[in-house]
Enzyme design. Structure first.
Site, PDB file in Angstrom:
ATOM      1  N   ASP A  10       0.831  -1.206   0.000  1.00  0.00           N
ATOM      2  CA  ASP A  10       0.000   0.000   0.000  1.00  0.00           C
ATOM      3  C   ASP A  10       0.869   1.260   0.000  1.00  0.00           C
ATOM      4  O   ASP A  10       2.002   1.238   0.482  1.00  0.00           O
ATOM      5  CB  ASP A  10      -0.918  -0.038   1.235  1.00  0.00           C
ATOM      6  CG  ASP A  10      -2.087   0.931   1.092  1.00  0.00           C
ATOM      7  OD1 ASP A  10      -2.435   1.311  -0.043  1.00  0.00           O
ATOM      8  OD2 ASP A  10      -2.657   1.302   2.142  1.00  0.00           O
ATOM      9  N   ARG A  14      -0.073   7.687  -2.583  1.00  0.00           N
ATOM     10  CA  ARG A  14       0.475   8.789  -1.763  1.00  0.00           C
ATOM     11  C   ARG A  14       1.922   9.080  -2.140  1.00  0.00           C
ATOM     12  O   ARG A  14       2.343  10.235  -2.180  1.00  0.00           O
ATOM     13  CB  ARG A  14       0.364   8.415  -0.266  1.00  0.00           C
ATOM     14  CG  ARG A  14      -1.036   8.634   0.289  1.00  0.00           C
ATOM     15  CD  ARG A  14      -1.222   7.928   1.602  1.00  0.00           C
ATOM     16  NE  ARG A  14      -1.401   6.498   1.415  1.00  0.00           N
ATOM     17  CZ  ARG A  14      -1.362   5.595   2.391  1.00  0.00           C
ATOM     18  NH1 ARG A  14      -1.119   5.987   3.633  1.00  0.00           N
ATOM     19  NH2 ARG A  14      -1.564   4.326   2.130  1.00  0.00           N
ATOM     20  N   GLU A  57     -12.333  -4.860  -3.848  1.00  0.00           N
ATOM     21  CA  GLU A  57     -12.853  -3.496  -3.632  1.00  0.00           C
ATOM     22  C   GLU A  57     -12.171  -2.468  -4.536  1.00  0.00           C
ATOM     23  O   GLU A  57     -12.710  -1.385  -4.775  1.00  0.00           O
ATOM     24  CB  GLU A  57     -12.657  -3.086  -2.166  1.00  0.00           C
ATOM     25  CG  GLU A  57     -13.572  -3.803  -1.184  1.00  0.00           C
ATOM     26  CD  GLU A  57     -13.229  -5.278  -1.000  1.00  0.00           C
ATOM     27  OE1 GLU A  57     -12.025  -5.619  -1.052  1.00  0.00           O
ATOM     28  OE2 GLU A  57     -14.154  -6.092  -0.828  1.00  0.00           O
ATOM     29  N   ASN A  58     -10.977  -2.787  -5.041  1.00  0.00           N
ATOM     30  CA  ASN A  58     -10.263  -1.822  -5.885  1.00  0.00           C
ATOM     31  C   ASN A  58     -10.972  -1.572  -7.218  1.00  0.00           C
ATOM     32  O   ASN A  58     -10.676  -0.593  -7.904  1.00  0.00           O
ATOM     33  CB  ASN A  58      -8.808  -2.256  -6.122  1.00  0.00           C
ATOM     34  CG  ASN A  58      -7.918  -2.116  -4.910  1.00  0.00           C
ATOM     35  OD1 ASN A  58      -6.973  -2.881  -4.723  1.00  0.00           O
ATOM     36  ND2 ASN A  58      -8.181  -1.128  -4.060  1.00  0.00           N
ATOM     37  N   ARG A 181      -4.974  -2.157   9.116  1.00  0.00           N
ATOM     38  CA  ARG A 181      -6.162  -2.958   8.788  1.00  0.00           C
ATOM     39  C   ARG A 181      -5.804  -4.014   7.752  1.00  0.00           C
ATOM     40  O   ARG A 181      -4.779  -3.929   7.080  1.00  0.00           O
ATOM     41  CB  ARG A 181      -7.313  -2.062   8.295  1.00  0.00           C
ATOM     42  CG  ARG A 181      -6.967  -1.183   7.114  1.00  0.00           C
ATOM     43  CD  ARG A 181      -8.206  -0.418   6.621  1.00  0.00           C
ATOM     44  NE  ARG A 181      -7.845   0.585   5.640  1.00  0.00           N
ATOM     45  CZ  ARG A 181      -7.773   1.905   5.883  1.00  0.00           C
ATOM     46  NH1 ARG A 181      -8.054   2.377   7.076  1.00  0.00           N
ATOM     47  NH2 ARG A 181      -7.430   2.742   4.918  1.00  0.00           N
TER      48      ARG A 181
HETATM   49  C1  IPE Z   1      -5.302  -2.748  -0.044  1.00  0.00           C
HETATM   50  O1  IPE Z   1      -5.017  -1.396  -0.223  1.00  0.00           O
HETATM   51  C2  IPE Z   1      -5.313  -3.448  -1.363  1.00  0.00           C
HETATM   52  C3  IPE Z   1      -4.012  -3.545  -2.022  1.00  0.00           C
HETATM   53  C4  IPE Z   1      -2.874  -3.126  -1.559  1.00  0.00           C
HETATM   54  C5  IPE Z   1      -4.041  -4.210  -3.289  1.00  0.00           C
HETATM   55  P1  IPE Z   1      -6.177  -0.315  -0.352  1.00  0.00           P
HETATM   56  O2  IPE Z   1      -5.509   0.996  -0.501  1.00  0.00           O
HETATM   57  O3  IPE Z   1      -7.140  -0.709  -1.403  1.00  0.00           O
HETATM   58  O4  IPE Z   1      -6.899  -0.462   1.060  1.00  0.00           O
HETATM   59  P2  IPE Z   1      -7.810   0.560   1.862  1.00  0.00           P
HETATM   60  O5  IPE Z   1      -8.844   1.080   0.891  1.00  0.00           O
HETATM   61  O6  IPE Z   1      -6.926   1.650   2.345  1.00  0.00           O
HETATM   62  O7  IPE Z   1      -8.370  -0.241   2.974  1.00  0.00           O
HETATM   63  C1  IPE Z   2      -1.681   0.236  -3.286  1.00  0.00           C
HETATM   64  O1  IPE Z   2      -1.453   1.592  -3.325  1.00  0.00           O
HETATM   65  C2  IPE Z   2      -1.850  -0.356  -4.659  1.00  0.00           C
HETATM   66  C3  IPE Z   2      -3.228  -0.769  -4.974  1.00  0.00           C
HETATM   67  C4  IPE Z   2      -4.230  -0.765  -4.137  1.00  0.00           C
HETATM   68  C5  IPE Z   2      -3.462  -1.221  -6.311  1.00  0.00           C
HETATM   69  P1  IPE Z   2      -2.651   2.615  -3.297  1.00  0.00           P
HETATM   70  O2  IPE Z   2      -3.041   2.925  -4.687  1.00  0.00           O
HETATM   71  O3  IPE Z   2      -3.745   2.156  -2.413  1.00  0.00           O
HETATM   72  O4  IPE Z   2      -1.926   3.862  -2.647  1.00  0.00           O
HETATM   73  P2  IPE Z   2      -2.512   4.862  -1.558  1.00  0.00           P
HETATM   74  O5  IPE Z   2      -2.980   4.030  -0.399  1.00  0.00           O
HETATM   75  O6  IPE Z   2      -3.632   5.597  -2.215  1.00  0.00           O
HETATM   76  O7  IPE Z   2      -1.353   5.743  -1.207  1.00  0.00           O
HETATM   77 MG    MG Z   3      -4.137   2.376  -0.445  1.00  0.00          MG
END
Ligand code: IPE
Ligand code: IPE
Ligand code: MG
Length: 230
Positions: A10, A14, A57-58, A181
């Site tokens: 994650d 950001r 959820e993505n 989480r």
């Molecule tokens: C979790 O990250 C899923 C992956 C890293 C693929 P998210 O960024 O989607 O999780 P939330 O929304 O902060 O819980």
């Molecule tokens: C994790 O990074 C990668 C995926 C969920 C695909 P994020 O895209 O969730 O990055 P943040 O949490 O917004 O920084």
């Molecule tokens: Mg994220």
């Protein structure tokens, strides 16, 4: 040394935003890091590395980001395939991968086949993956197999129908990006994993950070419900 490490990768978005870059550049940097961390894990003797790359959820994200991610994934798998073969890395996936766009699915299928006899580290990408979806899918397959059998369902019945029954439970789960989480990751398999959260964004997570996580793990006392060992 944990045999199986799972990582929630994650913080890509950001990382990019703080640099004034589009989020997709964060995902690109994240993909590069994936290869670095897989190599480091293999060298350290880890046998299984499972990486959360895209959750059920993505799919809620803006279509442009989802499209960019799916394109990157296909490119990444195609580009890195010779390296996977050369380094004896076996690639697996878990998740509702039928939901991925065809070019991404095809690139993955090809890489999974080409690396299926490799004997080094097994790198499993969790794609269109959700822990609840996995359990629901397992129960669906179990019911189809049982047809009228009313004996109690055992934990082993569920396990045998997970996406990859041969994947052992992770001993260590690392989450980068600072959130405390699970975000629907490996709900079944993480029941006794040690959890390690680092504020470091995924594109900045490398061998040094992996070693720190493993060091922290080695200092944990794992009791599994028992009393401390004398
Ligand atoms: C979790 O990250 C899923 C992956 C890293 C693929 P998210 O960024 O989607 O999780 P939330 O929304 O902060 O819980
Ligand atoms: C994790 O990074 C990668 C995926 C969920 C695909 P994020 O895209 O969730 O990055 P943040 O949490 O917004 O920084
Ligand atoms: Mg994220």
């Amino acid at each position: 040394m944990p045999q199986h490490i799972a990582i929630i990768m994650d913080g890509n978005g950001r990382w990019a935003t703080e640099r004034g870059l589009p989020r997709s550049e964060g995902h690109r940097a994240g993909a590069r890091q994936l290869a670095t961390v897989a190599d480091a894990a293999a060298r350290l003797g880890v046998q299984y590395l499972t990486l959360y790359a895209f959750s059920t959820e993505n799919w809620r994200r803006p279509i442009a980001e989802v499209t960019a991610l799916m394109g990157l994934l296909r490119e990444f798998v195609d580009e890195r395939l010779p390296e996977l073969v050369e380094r004896n890395i076996r690639l697996w996936t878990i998740g509702r991968t039928d939901d991925l766009p065809a070019p991404t699915r095809n690139a993955l299928r090809k890489a999974i086949e080409a690396t299926s006899h490799n004997t080094g580290i097994t790198v499993t990408l969790a794609l269109s993956y959700g822990g609840r979806a996995e359990i629901a899918d397992a129960v669906t397959r179990l019911l189809a197999e049982r047809a009228g059998d009313t004996r109690p369902v055992t934990e082993d019945d569920i396990r045998r129908h997970l996406y990859h029954p041969d994947l052992p439970d992770p001993e260590l789960m690392i989450r980068t990006g600072g959130e405390h989480r699970l975000s629907n990751f490996l709900l079944w398999q993480l029941s006794y994993a040690e959890l390690y959260v680092t504020p470091v964004y995924w594109p900045d997570f490398g061998e040094q950070q992996l070693r720190e996580a493993i060091d922290a793990f080695s200092r944990r006392e794992r009791r599994f419900g028992n009393v401390p060992a004398k």
